[in-house]
Design a protein around this motif. Structure first.
Motif, PDB file in Angstrom:
ATOM      1  N   LEU A 150       0.821  -1.207   0.000  1.00 21.55           N
ATOM      2  CA  LEU A 150       0.000   0.000   0.000  1.00 21.55           C
ATOM      3  C   LEU A 150       0.855   1.258   0.000  1.00 21.55           C
ATOM      4  O   LEU A 150       0.551   2.234  -0.688  1.00 21.55           O
ATOM      5  CB  LEU A 150      -0.933  -0.008   1.221  1.00 21.55           C
ATOM      6  CG  LEU A 150      -2.182  -0.876   1.101  1.00 21.55           C
ATOM      7  CD1 LEU A 150      -2.822  -1.072   2.464  1.00 21.55           C
ATOM      8  CD2 LEU A 150      -3.180  -0.262   0.130  1.00 21.55           C
ATOM      9  N   ASN A 151       1.924   1.257   0.788  1.00 25.89           N
ATOM     10  CA  ASN A 151       2.824   2.412   0.804  1.00 25.89           C
ATOM     11  C   ASN A 151       4.260   1.907   0.749  1.00 25.89           C
ATOM     12  O   ASN A 151       4.919   1.751   1.775  1.00 25.89           O
ATOM     13  CB  ASN A 151       2.613   3.273   2.051  1.00 25.89           C
ATOM     14  CG  ASN A 151       3.523   4.499   2.057  1.00 25.89           C
ATOM     15  OD1 ASN A 151       4.164   4.802   1.053  1.00 25.89           O
ATOM     16  ND2 ASN A 151       3.592   5.188   3.179  1.00 25.89           N
ATOM     17  N   ARG A 152       4.719   1.663  -0.467  1.00 27.44           N
ATOM     18  CA  ARG A 152       6.067   1.117  -0.647  1.00 27.44           C
ATOM     19  C   ARG A 152       7.152   2.122  -0.279  1.00 27.44           C
ATOM     20  O   ARG A 152       8.315   1.769  -0.130  1.00 27.44           O
ATOM     21  CB  ARG A 152       6.261   0.661  -2.097  1.00 27.44           C
ATOM     22  CG  ARG A 152       6.016   1.740  -3.104  1.00 27.44           C
ATOM     23  CD  ARG A 152       5.788   1.173  -4.500  1.00 27.44           C
ATOM     24  NE  ARG A 152       7.017   0.913  -5.210  1.00 27.44           N
ATOM     25  CZ  ARG A 152       7.671   1.820  -5.932  1.00 27.44           C
ATOM     26  NH1 ARG A 152       7.222   3.071  -5.973  1.00 27.44           N
ATOM     27  NH2 ARG A 152       8.749   1.521  -6.580  1.00 27.44           N
ATOM     28  N   LEU A 153       6.794   3.393  -0.136  1.00 22.43           N
ATOM     29  CA  LEU A 153       7.750   4.425   0.280  1.00 22.43           C
ATOM     30  C   LEU A 153       7.688   4.694   1.783  1.00 22.43           C
ATOM     31  O   LEU A 153       8.315   5.622   2.274  1.00 22.43           O
ATOM     32  CB  LEU A 153       7.465   5.731  -0.470  1.00 22.43           C
ATOM     33  CG  LEU A 153       7.588   5.692  -1.982  1.00 22.43           C
ATOM     34  CD1 LEU A 153       7.133   7.014  -2.575  1.00 22.43           C
ATOM     35  CD2 LEU A 153       9.010   5.382  -2.411  1.00 22.43           C
ATOM     36  N   GLY A 154       6.930   3.877   2.500  1.00 19.28           N
ATOM     37  CA  GLY A 154       6.680   4.163   3.898  1.00 19.28           C
ATOM     38  C   GLY A 154       7.546   3.386   4.867  1.00 19.28           C
ATOM     39  O   GLY A 154       8.478   2.677   4.496  1.00 19.28           O
ATOM     40  N   ASN A 155       7.196   3.532   6.148  1.00 17.67           N
ATOM     41  CA  ASN A 155       7.977   2.929   7.227  1.00 17.67           C
ATOM     42  C   ASN A 155       7.424   1.548   7.568  1.00 17.67           C
ATOM     43  O   ASN A 155       6.890   1.322   8.657  1.00 17.67           O
ATOM     44  CB  ASN A 155       7.948   3.837   8.454  1.00 17.67           C
ATOM     45  CG  ASN A 155       8.559   5.196   8.169  1.00 17.67           C
ATOM     46  OD1 ASN A 155       9.739   5.307   7.879  1.00 17.67           O
ATOM     47  ND2 ASN A 155       7.744   6.239   8.234  1.00 17.67           N
ATOM     48  N   TYR A 156       7.556   0.632   6.618  1.00 21.36           N
ATOM     49  CA  TYR A 156       7.091  -0.731   6.814  1.00 21.36           C
ATOM     50  C   TYR A 156       8.241  -1.709   6.614  1.00 21.36           C
ATOM     51  O   TYR A 156       9.236  -1.399   5.965  1.00 21.36           O
ATOM     52  CB  TYR A 156       5.924  -1.035   5.866  1.00 21.36           C
ATOM     53  CG  TYR A 156       4.726  -0.162   6.153  1.00 21.36           C
ATOM     54  CD1 TYR A 156       3.891  -0.426   7.222  1.00 21.36           C
ATOM     55  CD2 TYR A 156       4.463   0.966   5.369  1.00 21.36           C
ATOM     56  CE1 TYR A 156       2.804   0.397   7.511  1.00 21.36           C
ATOM     57  CE2 TYR A 156       3.390   1.793   5.646  1.00 21.36           C
ATOM     58  CZ  TYR A 156       2.560   1.509   6.718  1.00 21.36           C
ATOM     59  OH  TYR A 156       1.498   2.323   7.009  1.00 21.36           O
ATOM     60  N   ARG A 157       8.057  -2.901   7.154  1.00 22.87           N
ATOM     61  CA  ARG A 157       9.158  -3.860   7.230  1.00 22.87           C
ATOM     62  C   ARG A 157       9.739  -4.208   5.867  1.00 22.87           C
ATOM     63  O   ARG A 157      10.944  -4.373   5.712  1.00 22.87           O
ATOM     64  CB  ARG A 157       8.686  -5.138   7.922  1.00 22.87           C
ATOM     65  CG  ARG A 157       9.810  -6.144   8.160  1.00 22.87           C
ATOM     66  CD  ARG A 157       9.280  -7.452   8.718  1.00 22.87           C
ATOM     67  NE  ARG A 157       8.528  -7.231   9.960  1.00 22.87           N
ATOM     68  CZ  ARG A 157       7.829  -8.186  10.572  1.00 22.87           C
ATOM     69  NH1 ARG A 157       7.773  -9.404  10.043  1.00 22.87           N
ATOM     70  NH2 ARG A 157       7.182  -7.922  11.692  1.00 22.87           N
ATOM     71  N   TYR A 158       8.885  -4.333   4.850  1.00 16.22           N
ATOM     72  CA  TYR A 158       9.355  -4.770   3.528  1.00 16.22           C
ATOM     73  C   TYR A 158       9.170  -3.675   2.479  1.00 16.22           C
ATOM     74  O   TYR A 158       8.699  -3.919   1.371  1.00 16.22           O
ATOM     75  CB  TYR A 158       8.623  -6.046   3.108  1.00 16.22           C
ATOM     76  CG  TYR A 158       8.792  -7.175   4.098  1.00 16.22           C
ATOM     77  CD1 TYR A 158      10.056  -7.678   4.396  1.00 16.22           C
ATOM     78  CD2 TYR A 158       7.691  -7.735   4.744  1.00 16.22           C
ATOM     79  CE1 TYR A 158      10.218  -8.709   5.306  1.00 16.22           C
ATOM     80  CE2 TYR A 158       7.849  -8.769   5.657  1.00 16.22           C
ATOM     81  CZ  TYR A 158       9.107  -9.253   5.932  1.00 16.22           C
ATOM     82  OH  TYR A 158       9.265 -10.279   6.842  1.00 16.22           O
ATOM     83  N   ASN A 159       9.538  -2.456   2.819  1.00 15.68           N
ATOM     84  CA  ASN A 159       9.358  -1.354   1.880  1.00 15.68           C
ATOM     85  C   ASN A 159      10.429  -1.385   0.781  1.00 15.68           C
ATOM     86  O   ASN A 159      11.192  -2.338   0.662  1.00 15.68           O
ATOM     87  CB  ASN A 159       9.362  -0.014   2.625  1.00 15.68           C
ATOM     88  CG  ASN A 159      10.685   0.251   3.340  1.00 15.68           C
ATOM     89  OD1 ASN A 159      11.734  -0.254   2.960  1.00 15.68           O
ATOM     90  ND2 ASN A 159      10.632   1.045   4.393  1.00 15.68           N
ATOM     91  N   PHE A 160      10.488  -0.319   0.007  1.00 13.76           N
ATOM     92  CA  PHE A 160      11.338  -0.309  -1.181  1.00 13.76           C
ATOM     93  C   PHE A 160      12.826  -0.442  -0.865  1.00 13.76           C
ATOM     94  O   PHE A 160      13.622  -0.780  -1.745  1.00 13.76           O
ATOM     95  CB  PHE A 160      11.105   0.989  -1.970  1.00 13.76           C
ATOM     96  CG  PHE A 160      11.803   2.188  -1.379  1.00 13.76           C
ATOM     97  CD1 PHE A 160      12.941   2.694  -1.968  1.00 13.76           C
ATOM     98  CD2 PHE A 160      11.327   2.793  -0.226  1.00 13.76           C
ATOM     99  CE1 PHE A 160      13.588   3.800  -1.441  1.00 13.76           C
ATOM    100  CE2 PHE A 160      11.969   3.895   0.311  1.00 13.76           C
ATOM    101  CZ  PHE A 160      13.101   4.399  -0.293  1.00 13.76           C
TER     102      PHE A 160
END
Length: 349
Positions: A150-160
């Motif tokens: 949903l937010n690949r530029l965000g603060n998530y474990r498997y982001n970009f």
């Protein structure tokens, strides 16, 4: 037995198509099939496909009226016979070892095998998402993948920064897994086809693996749908936002999903600004475009999403500056940034 079915969606990319087909024909793995789905191209794409099919029995050409990339991919998926399917765009190309480098994992108990890809600009390779470590995903990890999607530029474990969870080009899917769960692309969907497909895939996947191997080369094309001026962009995102609203409806008890959904809506607003409202080819007056911007900014679901999403939800100074300008209704700043971004992009393309 066919191990991998390459499904190539083709629309007016004759300039790049021979390189794409050659890269698949020259795979180090032989037990593959190549489904070239011509989606009503008006250039010489169909003739190019047929010329290759005459020389290689592994190639099948499907010609259909223009129905969009999702319809082309669904047609290929319907006809595929391989154990795995791999979706390729006709203006890109693949590494000759994309199959053999991950072959041992294709024989494993995975629903998805993921790898890295690189951007190809002016005959030079610029590597993108490429974690140096392999990652094995189990059932509990796919929620994290959806949030990152949903937010690949965000603060998530498997982001970009790890790899790209949203795109198709760095993933092979086990065909029986897709068929069993009735997973296919949304016909007529206007944009973000990769992201929405993977959101559905992650709902059903039980296991996956990421391998740090660059298997795909994304060709920068300033005339692609991703980059060109799109007058109907706002309408397209109306369709997308409605779909996302339905997707998130059953997950509203989880605040992380709600937050990621709002971040995606905020990103969609920025895309409307860059690719439509403030695009250099938009011939409307400054006053008209400013009024359109403010009207859209105050329309749901953008208003709530932007009001409740901070600029630190995104990586990169360009994203954060633009997010700040959109959030605080600074149209003049948006206009200036888009002009500068366009010049920077032209310089590096």
């Amino acid at each position: 037995m066919i191990k991998v079915s390459f499904i190539v969606a083709i629309y007016n990319v004759g300039k790049y198509l021979p390189r794409c087909i050659e890269s698949i024909v020259n795979q180090h793995m032989n037990n593959i099939e190549i489904l070239l789905v011509n989606d009503g191209s008006t250039d010489d794409g169909l003739a190019i496909c047929n010329s290759y099919a005459e020389r290689d029995s592994r190639i099948k050409v499907i010609d259909q009226e223009n129905s969009g990339a999702n319809a082309a991919r669904n047609k290929g998926l319907q006809l595929a016979q391989g154990e795995w399917v791999y979706f390729v765009d006709g203006d890109d190309f693949v590494d000759p070892a994309v199959c053999t480098a991950i072959e041992q994992y294709l024989d494993g108990n995975f629903d998805i095998v993921m790898f890295s890809y690189a951007r190809y600009v002016d005959q030079q390779v610029k590597q993108l998402w490429d974690s140096k470590d392999g990652i094995v995903f189990h059932k509990g990890d796919f929620k994290e993948l959806q949030l990152s999607d949903l937010n690949r530029l965000g603060n998530y474990r498997y982001n970009f920064k790890i790899f790209d969870p949203a795109t198709l080009c760095n993933k092979m899917y086990r065909r029986s897994f897709l068929m069993k769960n009735h997973l296919s692309f949304i016909p007529g969907f206007p944009k973000l086809q990769d992201m929405t497909f993977n959101l559905m895939v992650y709902d059903y996947a039980q296991s996956a693996i990421y391998i740090p191997h660059v298997g795909y080369y994304y060709q920068y094309n300033d005339q692609s749908v991703t980059n060109r001026y799109q007058q109907d962009m706002i309408h397209k995102f109306d369709v997308i936002n409605r779909w996302l609203g339905k997707f998130i409806a059953g997950r509203k008890e989880d605040e992380r999903y709600v937050r990621a959904y709002r971040e995606r809506i905020a990103t969609n607003m920025r895309t409307c600004v860059v690719r439509c409202i403030c695009h250099p080819k938009n011939e409307s007056s400054y006053r008209e475009r400013r009024a359109q911007f403010l009207r859209l900014r105050n329309t749901e679901p953008y208003r709530i999403a932007l009001d409740r999403t901070g600029i630190r939800a995104f990586y990169g100074y360009k994203e954060r500056i633009l997010a700040f300008a959109v959030k605080y209704r600074l149209f003049g700043v948006c206009e200036f940034l888009c002009v500068m971004f366009d010049k920077m992009q032209a310089k590096h393309s």
